[in-house]
Design a protein around this motif. Structure first.
Motif, PDB file in Angstrom:
ATOM      1  N   GLY A 133       9.752 -29.666 -36.743  1.00 25.61           N
ATOM      2  CA  GLY A 133       8.958 -30.441 -37.157  1.00 25.61           C
ATOM      3  C   GLY A 133       9.463 -31.340 -38.188  1.00 25.61           C
ATOM      4  O   GLY A 133       8.824 -32.222 -38.844  1.00 25.61           O
ATOM      5  N   SER A 134      10.679 -31.172 -38.333  1.00 23.22           N
ATOM      6  CA  SER A 134      11.371 -32.031 -39.490  1.00 23.22           C
ATOM      7  C   SER A 134      11.867 -33.375 -39.189  1.00 23.22           C
ATOM      8  O   SER A 134      12.123 -34.339 -39.737  1.00 23.22           O
ATOM      9  N   GLY A 135      11.953 -33.464 -37.664  1.00 20.99           N
ATOM     10  CA  GLY A 135      12.487 -34.682 -37.323  1.00 20.99           C
ATOM     11  C   GLY A 135      14.062 -34.575 -36.800  1.00 20.99           C
ATOM     12  O   GLY A 135      14.709 -33.754 -37.097  1.00 20.99           O
ATOM     13  N   CYS A 136      14.282 -35.847 -36.139  1.00 18.60           N
ATOM     14  CA  CYS A 136      15.919 -36.121 -35.969  1.00 18.60           C
ATOM     15  C   CYS A 136      16.333 -36.931 -36.420  1.00 18.60           C
ATOM     16  O   CYS A 136      16.129 -38.242 -36.117  1.00 18.60           O
ATOM     17  N   ALA A 137      17.310 -36.976 -37.383  1.00 16.22           N
ATOM     18  CA  ALA A 137      18.047 -38.040 -38.260  1.00 16.22           C
ATOM     19  C   ALA A 137      18.614 -38.672 -37.393  1.00 16.22           C
ATOM     20  O   ALA A 137      19.009 -39.921 -37.550  1.00 16.22           O
ATOM     21  N   ALA A 138      19.248 -38.424 -36.297  1.00 18.11           N
ATOM     22  CA  ALA A 138      20.232 -39.091 -35.408  1.00 18.11           C
ATOM     23  C   ALA A 138      19.505 -40.029 -34.359  1.00 18.11           C
ATOM     24  O   ALA A 138      19.953 -41.383 -34.120  1.00 18.11           O
ATOM     25  N   VAL A 139      18.298 -39.957 -34.289  1.00 22.37           N
ATOM     26  CA  VAL A 139      17.621 -40.654 -33.375  1.00 22.37           C
ATOM     27  C   VAL A 139      17.672 -42.317 -33.944  1.00 22.37           C
ATOM     28  O   VAL A 139      17.831 -43.156 -33.308  1.00 22.37           O
ATOM     29  N   ALA A 140      17.469 -42.497 -35.206  1.00 26.41           N
ATOM     30  CA  ALA A 140      17.478 -43.596 -35.855  1.00 26.41           C
ATOM     31  C   ALA A 140      18.480 -43.858 -36.730  1.00 26.41           C
ATOM     32  O   ALA A 140      18.534 -44.869 -37.688  1.00 26.41           O
ATOM     33  N   GLY A 141      19.487 -43.101 -36.734  1.00 27.22           N
ATOM     34  CA  GLY A 141      20.887 -42.850 -37.565  1.00 27.22           C
ATOM     35  C   GLY A 141      21.876 -43.360 -37.037  1.00 27.22           C
ATOM     36  O   GLY A 141      22.133 -44.087 -35.963  1.00 27.22           O
ATOM     37  N   GLU A 142      22.980 -42.709 -37.204  1.00 25.20           N
ATOM     38  CA  GLU A 142      24.362 -42.920 -36.932  1.00 25.20           C
ATOM     39  C   GLU A 142      24.561 -42.137 -35.423  1.00 25.20           C
ATOM     40  O   GLU A 142      24.585 -40.761 -35.694  1.00 25.20           O
ATOM     41  N   GLY A 151      18.131 -36.086 -23.713  1.00 29.66           N
ATOM     42  CA  GLY A 151      17.597 -36.134 -25.156  1.00 29.66           C
ATOM     43  C   GLY A 151      16.156 -36.403 -25.142  1.00 29.66           C
ATOM     44  O   GLY A 151      15.507 -36.669 -24.382  1.00 29.66           O
ATOM     45  N   GLY A 152      15.514 -36.749 -26.494  1.00 31.25           N
ATOM     46  CA  GLY A 152      14.171 -37.119 -26.626  1.00 31.25           C
ATOM     47  C   GLY A 152      14.138 -37.323 -28.227  1.00 31.25           C
ATOM     48  O   GLY A 152      14.895 -37.216 -29.102  1.00 31.25           O
ATOM     49  N   PRO A 153      12.769 -37.504 -28.642  1.00 30.39           N
ATOM     50  CA  PRO A 153      12.637 -37.828 -30.066  1.00 30.39           C
ATOM     51  C   PRO A 153      13.030 -36.738 -30.994  1.00 30.39           C
ATOM     52  O   PRO A 153      13.092 -36.915 -32.011  1.00 30.39           O
ATOM     53  N   SER A 154      12.846 -35.541 -30.476  1.00 27.42           N
ATOM     54  CA  SER A 154      13.180 -34.264 -31.431  1.00 27.42           C
ATOM     55  C   SER A 154      14.677 -34.074 -31.420  1.00 27.42           C
ATOM     56  O   SER A 154      14.897 -33.352 -32.186  1.00 27.42           O
ATOM     57  N   CYS A 155      15.488 -34.333 -30.463  1.00 28.02           N
ATOM     58  CA  CYS A 155      17.001 -34.092 -30.489  1.00 28.02           C
ATOM     59  C   CYS A 155      17.721 -34.849 -29.436  1.00 28.02           C
ATOM     60  O   CYS A 155      17.490 -34.886 -28.281  1.00 28.02           O
ATOM     61  N   VAL A 156      18.964 -35.421 -30.012  1.00 28.93           N
ATOM     62  CA  VAL A 156      19.781 -36.296 -29.012  1.00 28.93           C
ATOM     63  C   VAL A 156      21.178 -35.697 -29.193  1.00 28.93           C
ATOM     64  O   VAL A 156      22.182 -36.360 -28.982  1.00 28.93           O
ATOM     65  N   ALA A 157      21.245 -34.449 -29.598  1.00 28.36           N
ATOM     66  CA  ALA A 157      22.698 -33.970 -29.843  1.00 28.36           C
ATOM     67  C   ALA A 157      23.502 -33.548 -28.612  1.00 28.36           C
ATOM     68  O   ALA A 157      22.721 -33.158 -27.616  1.00 28.36           O
ATOM     69  N   THR A 158      24.843 -34.026 -28.500  1.00 27.22           N
ATOM     70  CA  THR A 158      25.535 -33.858 -27.088  1.00 27.22           C
ATOM     71  C   THR A 158      25.907 -32.241 -27.142  1.00 27.22           C
ATOM     72  O   THR A 158      26.330 -31.750 -28.172  1.00 27.22           O
ATOM     73  N   HIS A 159      26.109 -31.681 -25.890  1.00 28.36           N
ATOM     74  CA  HIS A 159      26.614 -30.325 -25.659  1.00 28.36           C
ATOM     75  C   HIS A 159      28.361 -30.558 -25.922  1.00 28.36           C
ATOM     76  O   HIS A 159      28.603 -31.680 -25.660  1.00 28.36           O
ATOM     77  N   ALA A 160      28.858 -29.584 -26.572  1.00 28.22           N
ATOM     78  CA  ALA A 160      30.062 -29.917 -27.004  1.00 28.22           C
ATOM     79  C   ALA A 160      31.415 -28.923 -26.258  1.00 28.22           C
ATOM     80  O   ALA A 160      32.488 -29.400 -26.411  1.00 28.22           O
ATOM     81  N   SER A 161      30.869 -28.294 -25.060  1.00 29.98           N
ATOM     82  CA  SER A 161      32.037 -27.290 -24.478  1.00 29.98           C
ATOM     83  C   SER A 161      32.601 -28.030 -23.425  1.00 29.98           C
ATOM     84  O   SER A 161      32.063 -28.617 -22.435  1.00 29.98           O
ATOM     85  N   ALA A 194      18.184 -30.248 -24.895  1.00 26.20           N
ATOM     86  CA  ALA A 194      17.839 -30.476 -26.258  1.00 26.20           C
ATOM     87  C   ALA A 194      16.346 -31.194 -26.400  1.00 26.20           C
ATOM     88  O   ALA A 194      15.581 -30.849 -27.285  1.00 26.20           O
ATOM     89  N   GLY A 195      16.265 -32.153 -25.438  1.00 24.42           N
ATOM     90  CA  GLY A 195      15.187 -32.922 -25.837  1.00 24.42           C
ATOM     91  C   GLY A 195      13.859 -32.122 -25.445  1.00 24.42           C
ATOM     92  O   GLY A 195      12.956 -32.753 -26.031  1.00 24.42           O
ATOM     93  N   GLU A 196      13.998 -31.131 -24.845  1.00 19.54           N
ATOM     94  CA  GLU A 196      12.809 -30.051 -24.333  1.00 19.54           C
ATOM     95  C   GLU A 196      12.825 -28.969 -25.331  1.00 19.54           C
ATOM     96  O   GLU A 196      11.632 -28.548 -25.565  1.00 19.54           O
ATOM     97  N   SER A 197      14.105 -28.526 -25.846  1.00 26.66           N
ATOM     98  CA  SER A 197      14.051 -27.414 -26.513  1.00 26.66           C
ATOM     99  C   SER A 197      15.071 -27.514 -27.526  1.00 26.66           C
ATOM    100  O   SER A 197      16.047 -26.824 -27.423  1.00 26.66           O
ATOM    101  N   PRO A 198      14.932 -28.083 -28.805  1.00 27.71           N
ATOM    102  CA  PRO A 198      15.845 -28.148 -29.789  1.00 27.71           C
ATOM    103  C   PRO A 198      16.287 -26.860 -30.234  1.00 27.71           C
ATOM    104  O   PRO A 198      17.575 -26.850 -30.604  1.00 27.71           O
ATOM    105  N   THR A 199      15.541 -25.843 -30.539  1.00 25.38           N
ATOM    106  CA  THR A 199      15.620 -24.825 -31.074  1.00 25.38           C
ATOM    107  C   THR A 199      16.284 -23.629 -30.275  1.00 25.38           C
ATOM    108  O   THR A 199      16.696 -22.722 -30.680  1.00 25.38           O
ATOM    109  N   ARG A 200      15.943 -23.808 -28.953  1.00 21.88           N
ATOM    110  CA  ARG A 200      16.414 -22.636 -27.994  1.00 21.88           C
ATOM    111  C   ARG A 200      17.219 -23.503 -26.963  1.00 21.88           C
ATOM    112  O   ARG A 200      16.871 -24.142 -25.948  1.00 21.88           O
ATOM    113  N   GLU A 201      18.859 -23.198 -27.071  1.00 19.60           N
ATOM    114  CA  GLU A 201      19.778 -24.206 -26.144  1.00 19.60           C
ATOM    115  C   GLU A 201      20.279 -23.461 -25.144  1.00 19.60           C
ATOM    116  O   GLU A 201      20.608 -24.096 -24.144  1.00 19.60           O
TER     117      GLU A 201
END
Length: 324
Positions: A133-142, A151-161, A194-201
């Motif tokens: 509920g806090s939002g995703c700083a990356a969407v409008a950030g760096e 991704g989506g409005p809630s998360c655009v973080a890339t998978h790292a492995s 992550a766009g569908e489930s930010p808290t459950r990967e």
């Protein structure tokens, strides 16, 4: 520091029983969890050490490879049968982290590696993974290094492995164990965008752990190609894993997965379909590469990944095609 309980499991049953009863985090090498813990991003109340369980075997059988969850990445990359049968696995490992980290990091930990998103790892900026509920700083950030797929409005973080990308291209399966027994999934089905489930990967349930990864043998060759900002100890801007099966000069099966562009290891289905049945050669590779970014949704600062992905797919196909 927040207090926590520590259990050094002597048997797999003991580890699974503890996780089912009280929850907690499994740990073996700890190369990803410990930095998150120190940064205050992760704070498990219970640590279950599985590093001494008999899950570190790397076995080459008639049907493929079996990688134990606690096998060290360095040992896998050096394994002669891994390098012979599935060079993409060794290449992905050698392109990841440093030699010191690879000597500690394990298969299970590598597959469950958390995103390198700076907003997530800082713990001080809005992040849906940390505070729903806090939002995703990356969407409008760096967001130069963020996802263009999944991704989506809630998360655009890339998978790292790196390893996960290679294993998805190789059609690997993962064995998950809990007190309820064992279930087997395609590795790509382990992950949730992550766009569908930010808290459950992942689809892992409480008390369930990765035990074994099975990598089937297949005709042809595989290759992993990683593009990054510096030559070592750096995460992918774009990476591509390719597995091609060729018969009589034609591609009978193609699997391509990409890293650095998706919130999960991202299958390039349109490129795979374009290659199937095509004659080996640059014309087929260019056609497949042109389709690599289908469905991409670039952000303010990462639109360059579209062209970079296409070029990386083409390079990977040329190199894999020369070997197939």
């Amino acid at each position: 520091m927040r207090a926590f309980d520590y259990l050094r499991a002597q048997t797999e049953g003991e580890a699974l029983a503890a996780a089912a009863r009280d929850g907690g985090a499994f740990i073996a090498g700890g190369t990803d969890l410990m930095p998150l813990w120190k940064a205050g991003v992760a704070a498990p109340g219970r640590m279950i050490d599985i590093g001494r369980l008999p899950l570190a075997e790397v076995t080459a059988g008639d049907g493929g490879l079996m990688l134990g969850a606690t096998a060290r990445l360095a040992d896998i990359a050096d394994h002669l049968e891994v390098r012979r049968r599935h060079p993409a696995v060794a290449q992905a490992i050698e392109a990841s982290a440093s030699g010191q980290v690879r000597n500690m990091a394990t298969v299970g930990g590598a597959l469950l590696q958390r995103t390198r998103c700076a907003y997530f790892r800082s713990g001080i900026t809005p992040c849906e993974k940390l505070e729903p509920g806090s939002g995703c700083a990356a969407v409008a950030g760096e967001n130069r290094l963020h996802a263009i797929f999944g991704g989506g409005p809630s998360c655009v973080a890339t998978h790292a492995s790196d390893l996960a990308v290679a294993l998805v291209a190789l059609d690997a399966q993962v064995r998950l164990r809990s007190l309820a027994g064992e279930r087997v999934l395609p590795l790509e089905a382990l992950y949730l965008p992550a766009g569908e489930s930010p808290t459950r990967e992942t689809v892992l349930e409480q008390g369930e752990m990765i035990a074994v990864v099975d990598v089937p043998d297949a005709p042809g060759r595989s290759l992993y190609l990683k593009v990054r900002d510096r030559a070592s100890f750096e995460f992918a801007v774009v990476s591509v894993a390719v597995a091609l099966e060729v018969t009589n000069g034609r591609i009978v099966r193609a699997r391509i997965a990409a890293g650095g562009v998706g919130t999960i290891p991202w299958r390039l289905s349109a490129s795979e379909a374009a290659l199937t049945g095509a004659e080996v050669g640059e014309a087929a590779y260019r056609n497949a590469a042109a389709l690599a970014a289908d469905g991409a949704q670039p952000l303010t600062h990462n639109g360059f990944k579209i062209e970079l992905l296409k070029r990386t797919v083409f390079r990977a196909l040329v190199q894999a095609g020369d070997q197939a």
